[in-house]
Motif scaffolding. Structure first.
Motif, PDB file in Angstrom:
ATOM      1  N   LEU A   1      12.498 -34.395  11.576  1.00 54.26           N
ATOM      2  CA  LEU A   1      10.903 -34.143  11.385  1.00 54.26           C
ATOM      3  C   LEU A   1      10.512 -33.040  11.213  1.00 54.26           C
ATOM      4  O   LEU A   1      11.448 -31.636  10.668  1.00 54.26           O
ATOM      5  N   ASP A   2       9.047 -32.438  10.240  1.00 53.23           N
ATOM      6  CA  ASP A   2       9.662 -31.105   9.497  1.00 53.23           C
ATOM      7  C   ASP A   2       8.196 -30.014  10.707  1.00 53.23           C
ATOM      8  O   ASP A   2       7.982 -30.444  11.523  1.00 53.23           O
ATOM      9  N   GLY A   3       8.913 -29.070  10.424  1.00 51.62           N
ATOM     10  CA  GLY A   3       7.774 -27.838  11.261  1.00 51.62           C
ATOM     11  C   GLY A   3       9.377 -26.810  11.297  1.00 51.62           C
ATOM     12  O   GLY A   3       9.799 -27.035  11.998  1.00 51.62           O
ATOM     13  N   TRP A   4       8.351 -25.569  11.083  1.00 50.57           N
ATOM     14  CA  TRP A   4       8.792 -24.236  11.965  1.00 50.57           C
ATOM     15  C   TRP A   4       9.657 -23.854  13.367  1.00 50.57           C
ATOM     16  O   TRP A   4      10.602 -23.818  14.026  1.00 50.57           O
ATOM     17  N   GLU A   5       8.615 -24.636  14.130  1.00 50.92           N
ATOM     18  CA  GLU A   5       8.939 -24.822  15.747  1.00 50.92           C
ATOM     19  C   GLU A   5      10.140 -25.942  15.940  1.00 50.92           C
ATOM     20  O   GLU A   5      10.511 -26.106  17.399  1.00 50.92           O
ATOM     21  N   VAL A   6      10.206 -26.427  14.731  1.00 50.82           N
ATOM     22  CA  VAL A   6      11.581 -27.791  14.906  1.00 50.82           C
ATOM     23  C   VAL A   6      12.386 -27.503  14.780  1.00 50.82           C
ATOM     24  O   VAL A   6      13.206 -27.287  13.725  1.00 50.82           O
TER      25      VAL A   6
ATOM     26  N   LEU B   1      32.163 -23.895  12.576  1.00 54.25           N
ATOM     27  CA  LEU B   1      31.308 -24.832  13.062  1.00 54.25           C
ATOM     28  C   LEU B   1      29.667 -23.787  12.844  1.00 54.25           C
ATOM     29  O   LEU B   1      28.440 -23.960  12.040  1.00 54.25           O
ATOM     30  N   ALA B   2      30.285 -22.665  13.612  1.00 53.55           N
ATOM     31  CA  ALA B   2      29.073 -21.770  13.976  1.00 53.55           C
ATOM     32  C   ALA B   2      28.204 -21.255  12.090  1.00 53.55           C
ATOM     33  O   ALA B   2      27.311 -21.094  11.869  1.00 53.55           O
ATOM     34  N   ILE B   3      29.387 -20.632  11.068  1.00 46.16           N
ATOM     35  CA  ILE B   3      29.745 -19.963   9.706  1.00 46.16           C
ATOM     36  C   ILE B   3      28.634 -21.468   9.117  1.00 46.16           C
ATOM     37  O   ILE B   3      27.487 -20.591   8.534  1.00 46.16           O
ATOM     38  N   ARG B   4      29.220 -22.727   9.216  1.00 53.69           N
ATOM     39  CA  ARG B   4      27.992 -23.945   8.315  1.00 53.69           C
ATOM     40  C   ARG B   4      27.229 -23.897   9.372  1.00 53.69           C
ATOM     41  O   ARG B   4      25.574 -23.692   8.557  1.00 53.69           O
ATOM     42  N   ASP B   5      26.510 -23.279  10.217  1.00 55.81           N
ATOM     43  CA  ASP B   5      25.516 -23.727  11.269  1.00 55.81           C
ATOM     44  C   ASP B   5      24.433 -22.512  10.445  1.00 55.81           C
ATOM     45  O   ASP B   5      23.673 -23.018  10.268  1.00 55.81           O
ATOM     46  N   LEU B   6      24.455 -21.142  10.266  1.00 57.99           N
ATOM     47  CA  LEU B   6      24.127 -19.696   9.924  1.00 57.99           C
ATOM     48  C   LEU B   6      24.005 -19.985   8.674  1.00 57.99           C
ATOM     49  O   LEU B   6      22.827 -19.923   8.198  1.00 57.99           O
ATOM     50  N   ARG B   7      24.959 -20.436   7.786  1.00 59.06           N
ATOM     51  CA  ARG B   7      25.132 -20.820   6.610  1.00 59.06           C
ATOM     52  C   ARG B   7      23.137 -21.502   5.740  1.00 59.06           C
ATOM     53  O   ARG B   7      22.020 -21.210   5.286  1.00 59.06           O
TER      54      ARG B   7
ATOM     55  N   GLU C   1      17.682 -22.313   5.600  1.00 58.56           N
ATOM     56  CA  GLU C   1      16.425 -22.957   5.572  1.00 58.56           C
ATOM     57  C   GLU C   1      14.722 -22.412   6.401  1.00 58.56           C
ATOM     58  O   GLU C   1      13.521 -22.132   5.362  1.00 58.56           O
ATOM     59  N   GLN C   2      15.427 -21.000   6.819  1.00 59.77           N
ATOM     60  CA  GLN C   2      14.195 -19.950   6.954  1.00 59.77           C
ATOM     61  C   GLN C   2      13.771 -19.235   5.822  1.00 59.77           C
ATOM     62  O   GLN C   2      12.981 -19.090   5.611  1.00 59.77           O
ATOM     63  N   ARG C   3      14.914 -18.993   5.195  1.00 60.93           N
ATOM     64  CA  ARG C   3      14.989 -18.392   2.868  1.00 60.93           C
ATOM     65  C   ARG C   3      13.538 -19.289   2.898  1.00 60.93           C
ATOM     66  O   ARG C   3      12.526 -19.700   2.124  1.00 60.93           O
ATOM     67  N   ALA C   4      13.719 -21.006   2.609  1.00 61.34           N
ATOM     68  CA  ALA C   4      13.103 -21.607   1.469  1.00 61.34           C
ATOM     69  C   ALA C   4      11.425 -21.689   2.748  1.00 61.34           C
ATOM     70  O   ALA C   4       9.955 -22.095   2.156  1.00 61.34           O
ATOM     71  N   ALA C   5      11.089 -21.773   4.186  1.00 58.72           N
ATOM     72  CA  ALA C   5      10.395 -21.552   4.857  1.00 58.72           C
ATOM     73  C   ALA C   5       9.596 -20.346   4.931  1.00 58.72           C
ATOM     74  O   ALA C   5       8.440 -19.894   5.472  1.00 58.72           O
ATOM     75  N   GLY C   6       9.889 -19.565   4.240  1.00 56.84           N
ATOM     76  CA  GLY C   6       9.281 -18.098   4.037  1.00 56.84           C
ATOM     77  C   GLY C   6       9.369 -17.001   5.310  1.00 56.84           C
ATOM     78  O   GLY C   6       8.414 -16.349   5.197  1.00 56.84           O
TER      79      GLY C   6
END
Length: 297
Positions: free
Chosen positions: A34-39, A162-168, A173-178
């Motif tokens: 699913l898409d969306g910033w709350e997902v 895993l944390a480094i990969r997930d943080l990146r 994703e946050q930058r792509a969503a502005g």
């Protein structure tokens, strides 16, 4: 009488809820993406149990069933309406005409997905286990302390990688969503990591040093560490996860009236607050530029 098969329906898709756990989230490897910033990346799971499908929320923004926010494992029933971000889903006894059902992935596909997620971390974990156990053994610490040192080093590397990969991934994703990747988003990543394996991690921390110790006691040091790690991995990704992770969401003794579980597993959210969430989501979606295609990490 056999209980009817329930389906999770979203748009033109329906996913049967009787065979295996269903992952819902923003990652492409989720069963329902699913898409969306709350997902969240791994927002929730629906686990088949003897009482019926149980919804387990794992998200930062919450999952709502019939306008109630889920605060614990919730037994789903036919007719339930789920909201994940701005996405609405429903639980139905039978899919409508034209709905496409997701097929159960092959063993090869499941292994490929598991390798993509954990492969690099597991290989690095083997090196970390050797780096922790062998020096301790050479310093005369004994097999139990060497096995413990190897376990600590391997676990630390596994979750750090895993944390480094997930943080990146989350920052991209946050930058792509502005949006700005802030401290709260980073905390959400670490929270999701803690929930990824749940209670299975605690069991693994008991079994892994035992496996490493047995390997060190029977085989040559380096070979023993690798053999012990492989044995611990087989236990962890097999029976430990199966018994101690998602199945723990199921009530051990389902009551005769399963509806009694529902009032204690959700809290009511005011209608005004729900309306504000929808308005905020629509406004931000209108202001954001189109997101670029996802790049697999």
């Amino acid at each position: 009488m056999t209980a009817p098969v329930l389906f999770l329906v979203h748009g033109s898709r329906a996913v049967p809820l009787d065979a295996r756990a269903i992952a819902i989230g923003r990652l492409p490897e989720c069963d329902l993406m699913l898409d969306g910033w709350e997902v969240s990346r791994r927002h929730a799971r629906i686990v088949p149990t003897t009482a019926g499908p149980v919804l387990v929320d794992r998200s930062r923004f919450g999952t709502f069933v019939n306008n109630l926010q889920v605060v614990g494992p919730l037994l789903l029933a036919e007719g339930d309406l789920l909201r994940v971000g701005a996405n609405e889903l429903r639980i139905a006894r039978a899919p409508v005409t034209g709905v496409i059902q997701r097929e159960r992935p092959s063993s090869r596909a499941r292994l490929a997905r598991c390798w993509k997620r954990y492969g690099v971390s597991e290989i690095g974990g083997a090196v970390a286990a050797l780096a922790g156990a062998l020096p301790a053994l050479h310093l005369g610490s004994g097999i139990p302390l060497a096995a413990l040192a190897g376990t600590i080093a391997e676990t630390a590397w596994f979750y750090l990688s895993l944390a480094i990969r997930d943080l990146r991934y989350e920052a991209r994703e946050q930058r792509a969503a502005g949006r700005v990747f802030d401290r709260q988003a980073a905390a959400d990543v670490f929270r999701n990591l803690l929930k990824e394996f749940g209670a299975a991690d605690a069991v693994d921390l008991l079994l892994r040093p035992v496996c490493l110790g047995l390997g060190l006691g029977v085989l040559r040091p380096a070979v023993g560490v690798i053999a012990g790690k492989l044995a611990a991995d087989l236990l962890f990704y097999g029976p430990v996860l199966a018994i101690w992770h998602w199945r723990r969401a199921a009530p051990p003794h389902p009551p005769a009236d399963t509806n009694r579980l529902r009032p204690t597993a959700a809290v009511e959210m005011p209608v005004g607050q729900l309306a504000k969430l929808h308005i905020k989501a629509e406004a931000e979606a209108a202001e954001r530029p189109p997101a670029p295609p996802r790049i697999s990490s």
